[in-house]
Enzyme design. Structure first.
Site, PDB file in Angstrom:
ATOM      1  N   PRO A  29       0.634  -1.084  -0.022  1.00 44.12           N
ATOM      2  CA  PRO A  29      -0.067  -0.018  -0.088  1.00 44.12           C
ATOM      3  C   PRO A  29       0.748   1.226  -0.005  1.00 44.12           C
ATOM      4  CG  PRO A  29       0.018  -0.942   2.289  1.00 44.12           C
ATOM      5  CD  PRO A  29       0.659  -1.894   1.352  1.00 44.12           C
ATOM      6  N   MET A  30       0.571   2.163  -0.889  1.00 42.53           N
ATOM      7  CA  MET A  30       1.261   3.376  -0.961  1.00 42.53           C
ATOM      8  C   MET A  30       0.583   4.590  -0.903  1.00 42.53           C
ATOM      9  SD  MET A  30       4.116   2.288  -4.029  1.00 42.53           S
ATOM     10  CE  MET A  30       3.453   0.585  -4.434  1.00 42.53           C
TER      11      MET A  30
ATOM     12  N   CYS B 103       2.115   2.633   9.690  1.00 41.82           N
ATOM     13  CA  CYS B 103       2.489   3.968   9.167  1.00 41.82           C
ATOM     14  C   CYS B 103       3.299   4.897  10.276  1.00 41.82           C
ATOM     15  CB  CYS B 103       1.216   4.783   8.855  1.00 41.82           C
ATOM     16  SG  CYS B 103       1.507   6.485   7.994  1.00 41.82           S
TER      17      CYS B 103
ATOM     18  N   LYS C 281      -0.648  -5.538   8.759  1.00 41.31           N
ATOM     19  CA  LYS C 281       0.821  -5.019   8.304  1.00 41.31           C
ATOM     20  C   LYS C 281       1.386  -4.359   9.460  1.00 41.31           C
ATOM     21  CE  LYS C 281       3.245  -3.307   4.233  1.00 41.31           C
ATOM     22  NZ  LYS C 281       4.037  -2.270   4.915  1.00 41.31           N
TER      23      LYS C 281
ATOM     24  N   HIS D 152       7.357  -4.889   7.500  1.00 40.53           N
ATOM     25  CA  HIS D 152       8.287  -4.041   7.073  1.00 40.53           C
ATOM     26  C   HIS D 152       9.463  -4.030   7.896  1.00 40.53           C
ATOM     27  CE1 HIS D 152       8.851  -0.100   5.038  1.00 40.53           C
ATOM     28  NE2 HIS D 152      10.016  -0.221   5.644  1.00 40.53           N
TER      29      HIS D 152
ATOM     30  N   ASN E  20       8.552  -7.044   3.642  1.00 34.93           N
ATOM     31  CA  ASN E  20       8.670  -5.811   2.762  1.00 34.93           C
ATOM     32  C   ASN E  20       9.805  -5.053   3.273  1.00 34.93           C
ATOM     33  OD1 ASN E  20       6.556  -2.532   3.097  1.00 34.93           O
ATOM     34  ND2 ASN E  20       7.768  -3.251   1.399  1.00 34.93           N
TER      35      ASN E  20
ATOM     36  N   ASP F  89      13.445  -2.810   0.623  1.00 34.10           N
ATOM     37  CA  ASP F  89      14.568  -2.888  -0.115  1.00 34.10           C
ATOM     38  C   ASP F  89      14.460  -4.038  -1.203  1.00 34.10           C
ATOM     39  OD1 ASP F  89      15.577  -0.816   1.352  1.00 34.10           O
ATOM     40  OD2 ASP F  89      17.036  -2.162   2.324  1.00 34.10           O
TER      41      ASP F  89
ATOM     42  N   ALA G 227       7.580  -1.453  -2.578  1.00 34.87           N
ATOM     43  CA  ALA G 227       6.876  -0.235  -2.629  1.00 34.87           C
ATOM     44  C   ALA G 227       7.504   0.753  -3.652  1.00 34.87           C
ATOM     45  CB  ALA G 227       6.633   0.388  -1.349  1.00 34.87           C
ATOM     46  N   ARG G 228       8.703   1.381  -3.076  1.00 37.97           N
ATOM     47  CA  ARG G 228       9.524   2.369  -3.955  1.00 37.97           C
ATOM     48  C   ARG G 228      10.014   1.506  -5.161  1.00 37.97           C
ATOM     49  NH1 ARG G 228      14.260   3.863  -0.944  1.00 37.97           N
ATOM     50  NH2 ARG G 228      13.876   1.948   0.392  1.00 37.97           N
TER      51      ARG G 228
END
Length: 353
Positions: free
Chosen positions: A42-43, A137, A178, A206, A239, A241, A263-264
């Site tokens: 999710p972004m 978050c 998450k 993450h 999640n 890298d 994500a990125r």
């Protein structure tokens, strides 16, 4: 909520003669039944319908909405219309181990109480394949609102949220959680086990704490610890890298997770899970032609195109000029006028495994 008409473009769905033969598998079962499942994280702002559709065409099996606020979603029709849109074709169609199956869409919510979360889940569940509780978050505003990473040290509240939501939807509906790592491993262990006991279908981890920046390396050993604390009870997704297909393979090997989440990496290259070393031109064209890309605010549309074309510009000055364009028409005109200059000198390489 907006349900887009997908019949204005042609893609993989038009190549399937009998869609009834395509399996629909809950995301948590997908993670245990197949070895090569890839996940788009999710972004905030960026994992909207148009981008999700492109990611899913390049071996991204599970896609997430941006984080939505459960309180607003559950109480406001206006918020539902603004925050969530979907269509019948945004999920990809994939074949592994001789089976053809549809990808999955997860709606992620942030909440500070069980009633808001459960109400949002109840409203959205007919349109998605699962929901996710955001416990990661790291933004300051979110922590002050007692959502996101604030929940990392509130296991009892997380338990109540998952349990309450579980009682509002069918028993086989996927509800995931998450999290981020806590600098005290005991807190990570407690949250993982609490989520399992509450009925979570899988956990995303993450590999950074809420205090770490994305520029700091993710701890795959920390992800491995969280996976070990799950003790095989439910799948775990890692999640952090993931910028290439090789990164995702290596994360799974080193941490033992069921799947890797990016994500990125997907913001830079939507086809990374398909093994491409940069964005295929076809992905850019598809994004531009999707009806849902026309509905994006210009800054989001432009940002996606800027990321996906960045490696094609032969000179920095040309890239800067492109990034300074002000309208969608300017972007499309630039790409048309400079297509040969941008895309003729390099063909994206696809790595096979």
């Amino acid at each position: 909520m907006v349900v887009e008409n997908p019949n204005q473009y042609v893609d993989v769905y038009d190549e399937i003669e009998d869609l009834s033969q395509v399996e629909v598998i809950p995301p948590n079962e997908m993670l245990t039944q197949f070895k090569n499942i890839n996940v788009a994280a999710p972004m905030v702002r960026y994992s909207k319908l148009a981008a999700r559709t492109v990611w899913s065409r390049y071996d991204t099996h599970i896609i997430y909405t941006p984080m939505m606020l459960a309180r607003e979603y559950s109480r406001s029709e206006k918020a539902r219309q603004a925050e969530f849109s979907t269509n019948d074709r945004e999920r990809g169609i994939f074949t592994q181990d001789g089976r053809t199956f549809r990808g999955a869409l997860i709606a992620q919510f942030a909440s500070k109480n069980s009633e808001d979360f459960a109400s949002a889940v109840e409203l959205i569940h007919p349109f998605v394949d699962g929901v996710d509780l955001n416990c990661g978050c790291p933004q300051t505003w979110a922590y002050k609102e007692e959502i996101g990473s604030y929940l990392l040290r509130q296991p009892e509240l997380v338990h109540d949220m998952v349990k309450t939501a579980r009682n509002r939807v069918p028993g086989n509906f996927t509800i995931s959680v998450k999290i981020r790592l806590d600098f005290d491993p005991k807190n990570t262990s407690r949250l993982v086990q609490t989520a399992i006991h509450a009925g979570a279908s899988y956990i995303g981890v993450h590999g950074r704490t809420r205090h770490q920046k994305d520029t700091e390396p993710a701890s795959w050993s920390g992800i491995k610890f969280a996976r070990e604390e799950a003790k095989g009870a439910i799948p775990v997704v890692g999640n952090g890298d993931i910028f290439t297909l090789q990164d995702s393979i290596r994360m799974k090997e080193e941490s033992g997770v069921n799947a890797a989440m990016s994500a990125r990496g997907l913001l830079e290259n939507p086809a990374l899970f398909a093994g491409y070393d940069r964005t295929p031109v076809e992905a850019i064209d598809q994004f531009i032609n999707l009806p849902s890309s026309h509905d994006l605010p210009f800054n989001l549309f432009h940002r996606h195109i800027s990321w996906w074309t960045e490696k094609y510009f032969p000179k920095k000055a040309e890239r800067i000029a492109f990034n300074n364009l002000k309208t969608r028409e300017d972007v499309l005109g630039y790409l048309d006028d400079n297509r040969v200059m941008l895309f003729s000198s390099y063909t994206p390489r696809k790595v096979t495994t």
